[in-house]
Scaffold this motif. Structure first.
Motif, PDB file in Angstrom:
ATOM      1  N   ILE A   1     -11.523   2.660  -3.403  1.00  0.00           N
ATOM      2  CA  ILE A   1     -10.791   2.648  -4.672  1.00  0.00           C
ATOM      3  C   ILE A   1     -11.769   2.597  -5.843  1.00  0.00           C
TER       4      ILE A   1
ATOM      5  N   LEU B   1      -5.304   6.508   0.293  1.00  0.00           N
ATOM      6  CA  LEU B   1      -4.398   5.365   0.382  1.00  0.00           C
ATOM      7  C   LEU B   1      -3.380   5.558   1.501  1.00  0.00           C
TER       8      LEU B   1
ATOM      9  N   LEU C   1       0.834  -1.203   0.000  1.00  0.00           N
ATOM     10  CA  LEU C   1       0.000   0.000   0.000  1.00  0.00           C
ATOM     11  C   LEU C   1       0.871   1.257   0.000  1.00  0.00           C
TER      12      LEU C   1
END
Length: 321
Positions: free
Chosen positions: A251, A265, A180
């Motif tokens: 997302i 994010l 991530l």
């Protein structure tokens, strides 16, 4: 044969009935063996299947290798309906565990139940052969041991599969915060989400090949036309990381609206790192409790024997005089 008849006589108390039961079991075994051999021969030597296998391969060497595998797959297909459970709920549960453990082949569930049947049969004959060398055991005890061994052989593959799936999910969960972070960096560098995901899949492969492979599957599905929300949902279902549902939803919304995902994010990356640290702290906190059992069983007996043993010996000598 006499040994098996003796075992059966322990249940029916009649030699004639025991012989008839033995003959019936032998007949059923012979019929089942003949049917299995017939299925194997029909799948291996069917002219139509041989012709199709010959047409579908280009060279002789590759044809021989793939044909052997294809015959094995066809054999599994022929016995699939006999060894897999009829309950759709149980099949879906085992299929989900197999996916979480990394076995995504469509024949994985058939192979799993075939292994269970082989283990049960092996346990049955192993107990019978083993008890042959212990004549003091009664028929009732032999029956109990046989059933117990077959029960262990039935439930042991499920326990092993759950353990493998749990370990793989933990590895993926520990590696996902790093992926991530890379996704945040690549997205803020100007790459689109699909290009960033492919770059992260290639980079994270050095740390976690399993997570890299799963992300590559997501990228391939998106390239062939699968919508991004669907591909990410299938990713969550395959890996068992159901805690990513919220991230997948965000997302998906960002991809639809064209909004920037950098801040979102980054927040999720911090949250997942915190979760990973909490899991590590939780495992560290359990160490003290887990150490009680080896201390009690291994260390303390020796300590008491050395510390109190001489005093006990001296007291016994005094009382003995």
């Amino acid at each position: 044969m006499d040994y098996l008849i003796t075992l059966i006589m322990g249940l029916v108390d009649n030699e004639k009935e025991a012989e008839w039961i033995f003959l019936g079991l032998f007949f059923i075994s012979a019929v089942a063996f003949t049917i299995c051999i017939g299925i194997l021969i029909s799948n291996a030597y069917s002219p139509l299947k041989r012709k199709l296998n010959t047409i579908s391969h280009l060279n002789v060497v590759a044809n021989n290798n793939v044909q052997g595998k294809g015959q094995f797959d066809k054999t599994l297909e022929s016995i699939d309906k006999y060894i897999t459970p009829t309950s759709a709920k149980e099949r879906d549960s085992i299929r989900a565990l197999l996916m979480h453990a990394g076995y995504e082949d469509k024949k994985a569930i058939t192979n799993f139940y075939a292994i269970k049947i082989i283990l049960v049969v092996f346990a049955f004959f192993s107990v019978l052969v083993g008890t042959r060398f212990m004549p003091e055991l009664t028929t009732q005890k032999i029956l109990i041991y046989t059933l117990f061994a077959m029960a262990i052989a039935t439930f042991l593959p499920n326990m092993i599969l759950r353990k493998i799936a749990k370990k793989r999910i933990r590895r993926l969960a520990n590696a996902f915060p790093d992926a991530l972070d890379l996704l945040v960096v690549t997205s803020e560098a100007g790459l689109g989400f699909n290009a960033a995901l492919n770059r992260v899949a290639n980079e994270i492969d050095a740390i976690s090949p399993e997570l890299g492979q799963e992300l590559q599957i997501v990228g391939r599905k998106v390239r062939v036309g699968v919508p991004m929300p669907t591909a990410l949902g299938q990713f969550v279902e395959r890996t068992g990381l159901f805690e990513l549902q919220g991230l997948v939803s965000i997302i998906s919304q960002s991809v639809k609206l064209g909004a920037s995902m950098g801040d979102t994010l980054r927040e999720y990356a911090v949250e997942f790192r915190d979760r990973r640290m909490q899991r590590a702290e939780e495992e560290a906190a359990k160490i003290g409790t887990k150490m009680i059992f080896p201390l009690v069983s291994c260390i303390w007996p020796g300590f008491f024997a050395i510390a109190i043993g001489p005093a006990i010996v001296a007291v016994l000598e005094v009382f003995g005089k």
